[in-house]
Scaffold this active site. Structure first.
Site, PDB file in Angstrom:
ATOM      1  N   PHE A 113     -30.921  94.080 105.384  1.00  0.00           N
ATOM      2  CA  PHE A 113     -31.875  94.193 104.283  1.00  0.00           C
ATOM      3  C   PHE A 113     -33.074  93.303 104.605  1.00  0.00           C
ATOM      4  O   PHE A 113     -32.898  92.123 104.967  1.00  0.00           O
ATOM      5  CB  PHE A 113     -31.210  93.760 102.977  1.00  0.00           C
ATOM      6  CG  PHE A 113     -32.015  94.103 101.764  1.00  0.00           C
ATOM      7  CD1 PHE A 113     -32.047  95.401 101.278  1.00  0.00           C
ATOM      8  CD2 PHE A 113     -32.762  93.136 101.110  1.00  0.00           C
ATOM      9  CE1 PHE A 113     -32.800  95.729 100.165  1.00  0.00           C
ATOM     10  CE2 PHE A 113     -33.520  93.456  99.994  1.00  0.00           C
ATOM     11  CZ  PHE A 113     -33.535  94.754  99.515  1.00  0.00           C
ATOM     12  N   ASP A 184     -23.560  88.889 104.462  1.00  0.00           N
ATOM     13  CA  ASP A 184     -24.138  89.314 103.185  1.00  0.00           C
ATOM     14  C   ASP A 184     -23.258  90.446 102.638  1.00  0.00           C
ATOM     15  O   ASP A 184     -23.102  91.497 103.281  1.00  0.00           O
ATOM     16  CB  ASP A 184     -25.589  89.783 103.417  1.00  0.00           C
ATOM     17  CG  ASP A 184     -26.287  90.199 102.120  1.00  0.00           C
ATOM     18  OD1 ASP A 184     -25.584  90.551 101.151  1.00  0.00           O
ATOM     19  OD2 ASP A 184     -27.529  90.192 102.106  1.00  0.00           O
ATOM     20  N   TYR A 209     -25.290  92.065  90.585  1.00  0.00           N
ATOM     21  CA  TYR A 209     -25.870  93.115  89.725  1.00  0.00           C
ATOM     22  C   TYR A 209     -25.589  94.524  90.229  1.00  0.00           C
ATOM     23  O   TYR A 209     -25.966  95.484  89.584  1.00  0.00           O
ATOM     24  CB  TYR A 209     -27.386  92.919  89.543  1.00  0.00           C
ATOM     25  CG  TYR A 209     -28.160  92.634  90.817  1.00  0.00           C
ATOM     26  CD1 TYR A 209     -28.413  93.630  91.739  1.00  0.00           C
ATOM     27  CD2 TYR A 209     -28.618  91.348  91.083  1.00  0.00           C
ATOM     28  CE1 TYR A 209     -29.117  93.365  92.899  1.00  0.00           C
ATOM     29  CE2 TYR A 209     -29.320  91.063  92.250  1.00  0.00           C
ATOM     30  CZ  TYR A 209     -29.564  92.078  93.153  1.00  0.00           C
ATOM     31  OH  TYR A 209     -30.252  91.797  94.305  1.00  0.00           O
TER      32      TYR A 209
HETATM   33  C1  LIG Z   1     -28.183  93.378 101.377  1.00  0.00           C
HETATM   34  C2  LIG Z   1     -29.150  92.712 100.452  1.00  0.00           C
HETATM   35  N1  LIG Z   1     -29.531  91.450 100.709  1.00  0.00           N
HETATM   36  C3  LIG Z   1     -30.424  90.814  99.909  1.00  0.00           C
HETATM   37  C4  LIG Z   1     -30.962  91.427  98.795  1.00  0.00           C
HETATM   38  C5  LIG Z   1     -31.958  90.690  97.944  1.00  0.00           C
HETATM   39  O1  LIG Z   1     -31.375  90.287  96.762  1.00  0.00           O
HETATM   40  P1  LIG Z   1     -32.173  89.485  95.631  1.00  0.00           P
HETATM   41  O2  LIG Z   1     -33.272  90.368  95.177  1.00  0.00           O
HETATM   42  O3  LIG Z   1     -31.165  89.264  94.559  1.00  0.00           O
HETATM   43  O4  LIG Z   1     -32.670  88.222  96.214  1.00  0.00           O
HETATM   44  C6  LIG Z   1     -30.558  92.747  98.494  1.00  0.00           C
HETATM   45  C7  LIG Z   1     -31.118  93.420  97.307  1.00  0.00           C
HETATM   46  O5  LIG Z   1     -30.812  94.534  96.993  1.00  0.00           O
HETATM   47  C8  LIG Z   1     -29.648  93.401  99.344  1.00  0.00           C
HETATM   48  O6  LIG Z   1     -29.264  94.652  99.112  1.00  0.00           O
END
Ligand SMILES: Cc1ncc(COP(=O)(O)O)c(C=O)c1O
Length: 397
Positions: A113, A184, A209
């Site tokens: 991500f 993650d 969430y």
């Molecule tokens: C794999 C992954 N990492 C990080 C994030 C970022 O999360 P946040 O917006 O809660 O910081 C997301 C958001 O969807 C995600 O899917």
């Protein structure tokens, strides 16, 4: 056996909607609204600041952490909730780097991500130009775990395709090379069984969430393996991670174990909503959830492939290799997704051409899947997506 009819009844889903986006934002647990309203009225309203002690607010970050830990194979007392996932990524990678002071490379993959990559890029810039973020193709990760890699940072389930990395094998290989792992679990927690402890993962992070249904902006979580918890140095050394926050010392001393990964004041309203969501998870067995999720994703793939020849599967065909989502490629996928949403089937779109559908057995059943396939087939066969109103890009896709 998990009673999925009972769990479905515990969500407040709008009539006429088939919700296939719980991999992005879980729906509202019926009990959450009342729980939050009760907390606001009786705790915040009546107890005021004494709520931190009387209502146990200060214990929520670790209490919720233990409840999440049950779903991802973590030992009790190894997870704390709070902040956003991007923040927790920063925290985990910063602490992991300090465990490997002689190495300067963070290895990740191009399926990760983007926020994870952005956060590490920012962290490494502040550490100095000798640090490097090395990004390779997901299939090339194993061969790139070389002796100079300090930290291997991967998202276990790819947010676009749903492809699963082999956590156990990659963690073993990383350890054999002296590399620390940061996993993650944003698309894993509540989607697939995870065994952090038996995989010997070092750090893990995730959000609440999506599959956990904690609501928009619900807190993230961080896991630190017990063998590291009392020696990692928190880079985000906020006062609530201090050994004794209420002595207000000028010097920072990290708190006991996972407590040191707290940063500042926890979001109690949001944590109250998450605790209502976790009550539903307490009724579920993650192995049942996984088995049902595979049935639902298989049903969806066969239904779509039989009726929508223009859609190309972008997820692994082998269910053991994919998480709880299915993605299809279609050049006009954005418009097709908007047309679907207009008909009450909610999924989402990820650039450049991915239509993404999440399958969440706590509240999605076979009837929903068949209904979604029928509507998608109608939209594709009759080119109903080819209308100007479906091509206007909105801020959130
Ligand atoms: C794999 C992954 N990492 C990080 C994030 C970022 O999360 P946040 O917006 O809660 O910081 C997301 C958001 O969807 C995600 O899917």
């Amino acid at each position: 056996m998990t009673d999925f009819a009972a769990t479905k009844a515990m969500f407040d889903l709008p009539n006429g909607t088939i919700y296939l986006d719980g991999n992005s934002l879980g729906p509202l647990p019926r009990a959450a609204a009342e729980r939050v309203s009760g907390m606001m009225t009786h705790e915040w309203g009546q107890m005021l600041i004494t709520g931190w002690n009387k209502a146990g607010w200060m214990g929520l970050p670790t209490g919720l952490g233990d409840r999440i830990g049950r779903l991802i194979g973590a030992e009790p007392g190894t997870i704390v909730t709070g902040d956003t996932l991007s923040i927790k990524v920063y925290q985990a990678v910063a602490s992991a780097l300090e465990l490997c002071p002689d190495r300067k490379v963070v290895l990740s993959d191009s399926g990760n991500f983007p926020s994870d990559l952005y956060m590490v890029d920012g962290l490494l810039r502040s550490l100095g130009s000798e640090y490097e973020l090395r990004v390779v193709a997901p299939e090339d990760v194993a061969e790139n775990i070389t002796k100079d890699v300090a930290v291997l940072m991967l998202t276990e389930v790819d947010y676009r395709s749903g492809r699963i990395h082999d956590m156990k094998a990659l963690t073993e290989q990383a350890h054999a090379n002296g590399t620390i792992t940061v996993w993650d679990l944003a698309h894993s927690a509540g989607a697939i069984p995870v065994e952090l402890s038996s995989c010997k993962a070092d750090f893990a992070v995730g959000c609440s969430y999506k599959y956990l249904n904690g609501g928009p902006g619900a807190p993230a979580f961080i896991y630190v393996a017990p063998r590291h918890a009392d020696r990692v140095r928190p880079a985000l050394s906020g006062w609530l991670g201090h050994e004794a926050p209420f002595t207000f010392d000028l010097d920072y001393r990290p708190g006991q174990g996972i407590e040191r990964m707290r940063v500042g004041t926890p979001p109690i309203i949001q944590m109250t909503a998450l605790s209502a969501a976790m009550d539903i998870w307490d009724m579920a067995n993650i192995m049942d959830v996984r088995a049902k999720s595979i049935e639902l994703t298989e049903l969806f793939i066969s239904g779509v492939e039989a009726t929508c020849p223009d859609l190309k599967l972008a997820s692994p065909r082998d269910p053991a290799q994919r998480g709880s989502q299915v993605s299809f490629r279609f050049a006009d996928g954005y418009a097709a997704m908007q047309a679907l949403i207009a008909r009450g089937v909610i999924g989402d779109f990820r650039a450049p051409d991915i239509m993404r559908f999440g399958f969440t057995p706590l509240y999605i059943d076979e009837q929903d899947v068949n209904g979604a396939v029928d509507i998608l087939a109608d939209i594709m066969t009759n080119r109903l997506w080819d209308a100007p109103e479906y091509k206007v890009r909105q801020r959130v896709t």
